[in-house]
Design an enzyme around this catalytic site. Sequence first.
Site, PDB file in Angstrom:
ATOM      1  CB  THR A   1     -59.311 -77.011  -1.764  1.00 54.82           C
ATOM      2  OG1 THR A   1     -59.259 -75.680  -2.298  1.00 54.82           O
ATOM      3  CG2 THR A   1     -60.468 -77.064  -0.781  1.00 54.82           C
ATOM      4  CG  ASP A   2     -55.942 -72.687  -2.462  1.00 57.03           C
ATOM      5  OD1 ASP A   2     -57.070 -73.065  -2.840  1.00 57.03           O
ATOM      6  OD2 ASP A   2     -55.238 -71.908  -3.140  1.00 57.03           O
ATOM      7  CD  GLU A   3     -61.674 -72.777  -3.748  1.00 59.92           C
ATOM      8  OE1 GLU A   3     -62.856 -72.544  -3.444  1.00 59.92           O
ATOM      9  OE2 GLU A   3     -61.316 -73.074  -4.903  1.00 59.92           O
TER      10      GLU A   3
ATOM     11  CE1 TYR B   1     -64.696 -78.200  -3.347  1.00 58.73           C
ATOM     12  CE2 TYR B   1     -63.604 -76.058  -3.403  1.00 58.73           C
ATOM     13  CZ  TYR B   1     -63.542 -77.438  -3.518  1.00 58.73           C
ATOM     14  OH  TYR B   1     -62.345 -78.064  -3.801  1.00 58.73           O
TER      15      TYR B   1
ATOM     16  CE  LYS C   1     -62.045 -80.957  -0.625  1.00 61.45           C
ATOM     17  NZ  LYS C   1     -62.012 -82.369  -1.110  1.00 61.45           N
TER      18      LYS C   1
HETATM   19  P1  NAD Z   1     -63.910 -83.363 -10.272  1.00 65.21           P
HETATM   20  O1  NAD Z   1     -65.201 -82.676  -9.989  1.00 65.21           O
HETATM   21  O2  NAD Z   1     -63.317 -83.296 -11.632  1.00 65.21           O
HETATM   22  O3  NAD Z   1     -64.034 -84.916  -9.914  1.00 65.21           O
HETATM   23  C1  NAD Z   1     -64.682 -85.398  -8.782  1.00 65.21           C
HETATM   24  C2  NAD Z   1     -64.886 -86.892  -8.964  1.00 65.21           C
HETATM   25  O4  NAD Z   1     -65.514 -87.407  -7.775  1.00 65.21           O
HETATM   26  C3  NAD Z   1     -65.799 -87.250 -10.140  1.00 65.21           C
HETATM   27  O5  NAD Z   1     -65.240 -88.316 -10.873  1.00 65.21           O
HETATM   28  C4  NAD Z   1     -67.097 -87.660  -9.465  1.00 65.21           C
HETATM   29  O6  NAD Z   1     -67.832 -88.614 -10.220  1.00 65.21           O
HETATM   30  C5  NAD Z   1     -66.592 -88.253  -8.155  1.00 65.21           C
HETATM   31  N1  NAD Z   1     -67.586 -88.236  -7.080  1.00 65.21           N
HETATM   32  C6  NAD Z   1     -68.363 -87.188  -6.693  1.00 65.21           C
HETATM   33  N2  NAD Z   1     -69.162 -87.546  -5.677  1.00 65.21           N
HETATM   34  C7  NAD Z   1     -68.873 -88.854  -5.393  1.00 65.21           C
HETATM   35  C8  NAD Z   1     -69.350 -89.789  -4.441  1.00 65.21           C
HETATM   36  N3  NAD Z   1     -70.311 -89.444  -3.570  1.00 65.21           N
HETATM   37  N4  NAD Z   1     -68.827 -91.031  -4.437  1.00 65.21           N
HETATM   38  C9  NAD Z   1     -67.862 -91.387  -5.338  1.00 65.21           C
HETATM   39  N5  NAD Z   1     -67.390 -90.543  -6.266  1.00 65.21           N
HETATM   40  C10 NAD Z   1     -67.873 -89.290  -6.295  1.00 65.21           C
HETATM   41  O7  NAD Z   1     -62.904 -82.805  -9.178  1.00 65.21           O
HETATM   42  P2  NAD Z   1     -61.341 -82.510  -9.280  1.00 65.21           P
HETATM   43  O8  NAD Z   1     -61.148 -81.152  -9.804  1.00 65.21           O
HETATM   44  O9  NAD Z   1     -60.667 -83.657  -9.929  1.00 65.21           O
HETATM   45  O10 NAD Z   1     -60.970 -82.475  -7.725  1.00 65.21           O
HETATM   46  C11 NAD Z   1     -60.568 -83.655  -7.046  1.00 65.21           C
HETATM   47  C12 NAD Z   1     -60.306 -83.322  -5.599  1.00 65.21           C
HETATM   48  O11 NAD Z   1     -59.308 -82.303  -5.517  1.00 65.21           O
HETATM   49  C13 NAD Z   1     -61.520 -82.772  -4.865  1.00 65.21           C
HETATM   50  O12 NAD Z   1     -61.529 -83.330  -3.567  1.00 65.21           O
HETATM   51  C14 NAD Z   1     -61.286 -81.277  -4.820  1.00 65.21           C
HETATM   52  O13 NAD Z   1     -61.891 -80.698  -3.680  1.00 65.21           O
HETATM   53  C15 NAD Z   1     -59.775 -81.220  -4.744  1.00 65.21           C
HETATM   54  N6  NAD Z   1     -59.157 -80.022  -5.300  1.00 65.21           N
HETATM   55  C16 NAD Z   1     -59.489 -79.592  -6.552  1.00 65.21           C
HETATM   56  C17 NAD Z   1     -58.858 -78.467  -7.084  1.00 65.21           C
HETATM   57  C18 NAD Z   1     -59.191 -77.957  -8.473  1.00 65.21           C
HETATM   58  O14 NAD Z   1     -58.762 -76.839  -8.824  1.00 65.21           O
HETATM   59  N7  NAD Z   1     -59.883 -78.702  -9.309  1.00 65.21           N
HETATM   60  C19 NAD Z   1     -57.903 -77.772  -6.326  1.00 65.21           C
HETATM   61  C20 NAD Z   1     -57.587 -78.254  -5.044  1.00 65.21           C
HETATM   62  C21 NAD Z   1     -58.221 -79.380  -4.544  1.00 65.21           C
HETATM   63  P1  TYD Z   2     -63.036 -71.435 -10.537  1.00 72.28           P
HETATM   64  O1  TYD Z   2     -62.316 -72.016 -11.702  1.00 72.28           O
HETATM   65  O2  TYD Z   2     -64.496 -71.660 -10.406  1.00 72.28           O
HETATM   66  O3  TYD Z   2     -62.263 -71.911  -9.229  1.00 72.28           O
HETATM   67  P2  TYD Z   2     -62.463 -71.409  -7.678  1.00 72.28           P
HETATM   68  O4  TYD Z   2     -63.657 -70.556  -7.584  1.00 72.28           O
HETATM   69  O5  TYD Z   2     -62.655 -72.705  -6.970  1.00 72.28           O
HETATM   70  O6  TYD Z   2     -61.207 -70.696  -7.331  1.00 72.28           O
HETATM   71  O7  TYD Z   2     -62.786 -69.864 -10.547  1.00 72.28           O
HETATM   72  C1  TYD Z   2     -61.471 -69.342 -10.583  1.00 72.28           C
HETATM   73  C2  TYD Z   2     -61.554 -67.819 -10.612  1.00 72.28           C
HETATM   74  O8  TYD Z   2     -62.149 -67.411 -11.842  1.00 72.28           O
HETATM   75  C3  TYD Z   2     -62.428 -67.232  -9.512  1.00 72.28           C
HETATM   76  O9  TYD Z   2     -61.896 -65.969  -9.106  1.00 72.28           O
HETATM   77  C4  TYD Z   2     -63.763 -67.014 -10.191  1.00 72.28           C
HETATM   78  C5  TYD Z   2     -63.357 -66.687 -11.633  1.00 72.28           C
HETATM   79  N1  TYD Z   2     -64.323 -67.146 -12.662  1.00 72.28           N
HETATM   80  C6  TYD Z   2     -64.802 -66.233 -13.609  1.00 72.28           C
HETATM   81  O10 TYD Z   2     -64.464 -65.034 -13.595  1.00 72.28           O
HETATM   82  N2  TYD Z   2     -65.679 -66.703 -14.542  1.00 72.28           N
HETATM   83  C7  TYD Z   2     -66.109 -67.994 -14.585  1.00 72.28           C
HETATM   84  O11 TYD Z   2     -66.912 -68.355 -15.472  1.00 72.28           O
HETATM   85  C8  TYD Z   2     -65.593 -68.902 -13.622  1.00 72.28           C
HETATM   86  C9  TYD Z   2     -66.040 -70.345 -13.630  1.00 72.28           C
HETATM   87  C10 TYD Z   2     -64.701 -68.443 -12.685  1.00 72.28           C
END
Ligand code: NAD
Ligand code: TYD
Length: 339
Positions: free
Chosen positions: A123-125, A147, A151
């Site tokens: 992630t970019d985080e 988090y 990562k």
């Molecule tokens: P999500 O929370 O929707 O899904 C995570 C999945 O991993 C779920 O299906 C969960 O059951 C599974 N999981 C969790 N712990 C596990 C374990 N110990 N063993 C096996 N499976 C397990 O997440 P997402 O939003 O689909 O993100 C997927 C990946 O992308 C993550 O690695 C996250 O850090 C990364 N990512 C997400 C975002 C975003 O905005 N959602 C952005 C950049 C990177």
């Molecule tokens: P989020 O979707 O939780 O992603 P991340 O924190 O991983 O970037 O949050 C995106 C942005 O929105 C972040 O600046 C926090 C804000 N946010 C709210 O203002 N209210 C909310 O209920 C949530 C979940 C996020």
Amino acid sequence: MRLLITGGAGFIGSAFVRMTLNEHPEDSVVVLDKLTYAGNLANLEAVAHDPRYRLVRGDICDATLVGTLAGEVDVIVNFAAESHVDRSLEAPGHFIQTDVFGTYVLLEAARGAGHRRFLQVSTDEVYGEVRSGRSLESAPMRPRSPYSASKAGGEMLVAAYRASFGLPAIVTRGCNTYGPHQYPEKIIPLFITNAIDGLPLPIYGDGGALRDYLHVEDHCRGIDLALRHGRPGEDYNLGTGNEVSGVDVADMVLRLLGLPESLKQFVTDRPGHDRRYAVDSTKLGALGWVPKIDLPNGMEETVRWYRDHEQWWRPLKSGEFWEFYRRNYRPLSTGAASS
Ligand code: NAD
Ligand code: TYD
């Protein structure tokens, strides 16, 4: 290619499974997923009967299981993670277990199986808050939430396995992702589903923190490109260059649903809330990656999807969801957030 896709029942992982089976007819996929609260087999219904797909319910921290599965595939793509910042503030241990230790287990299995590729979805985080400019892949990691620290910890292990054992690993660092099938705790699906029910949209702090939102299909296309054409040992950013605030997200959702501004509710800020993320994606762009879905179109499509798929998200917004919600949100004026 035979792929082990961990976390394949989650939001981005399931989109990647569907895309892989659609676009690469020769490939087969094993999904390893623990099915936590965020994992959902409904996300994989479209491929459930595809003979090239198999589901294994299990934990990436289970070295025996992971070792066996690694021996049956050519490559591991690791999506499995605890992924929500607010939950990491409440229970960091789960994040360290899955996002750090689980990554180690997968790396060790890939090394044991002699894989010629490993892709870590990051992630970019990991760059932490970026007050100005855009992070290049060479920028230092300065994570600030449990988090993002977890990562970054997973990434540190990837770097160690590259340097120490020559593991041909690739890392992608995607920005905030949105689209259909996203568990309704991240801002976009939470605001859409709350708005549909006439509930307040809880905006943290002054609502000015900036994020870059990438459609899930563009994110998956970028991961696929990095996996097949990226250079082992390299990291790749994925972002669109847009800067969107929490207030902007609320305004977009309310406008698309024709609902009043009065649904915006400012709540106590998230502790350690990163003010801005911004990445430079030139490197993946040089391989041909261009995000195709802009935010206005992607948001419209996403709002429509949640309106048309209440049966998907309504069961998720019950019980434990509202318990977490009540613990997490504090309206600035009154007591606990209502549900
Ligand atoms: P999500 O929370 O929707 O899904 C995570 C999945 O991993 C779920 O299906 C969960 O059951 C599974 N999981 C969790 N712990 C596990 C374990 N110990 N063993 C096996 N499976 C397990 O997440 P997402 O939003 O689909 O993100 C997927 C990946 O992308 C993550 O690695 C996250 O850090 C990364 N990512 C997400 C975002 C975003 O905005 N959602 C952005 C950049 C990177
Ligand atoms: P989020 O979707 O939780 O992603 P991340 O924190 O991983 O970037 O949050 C995106 C942005 O929105 C972040 O600046 C926090 C804000 N946010 C709210 O203002 N209210 C909310 O209920 C949530 C979940 C996020």
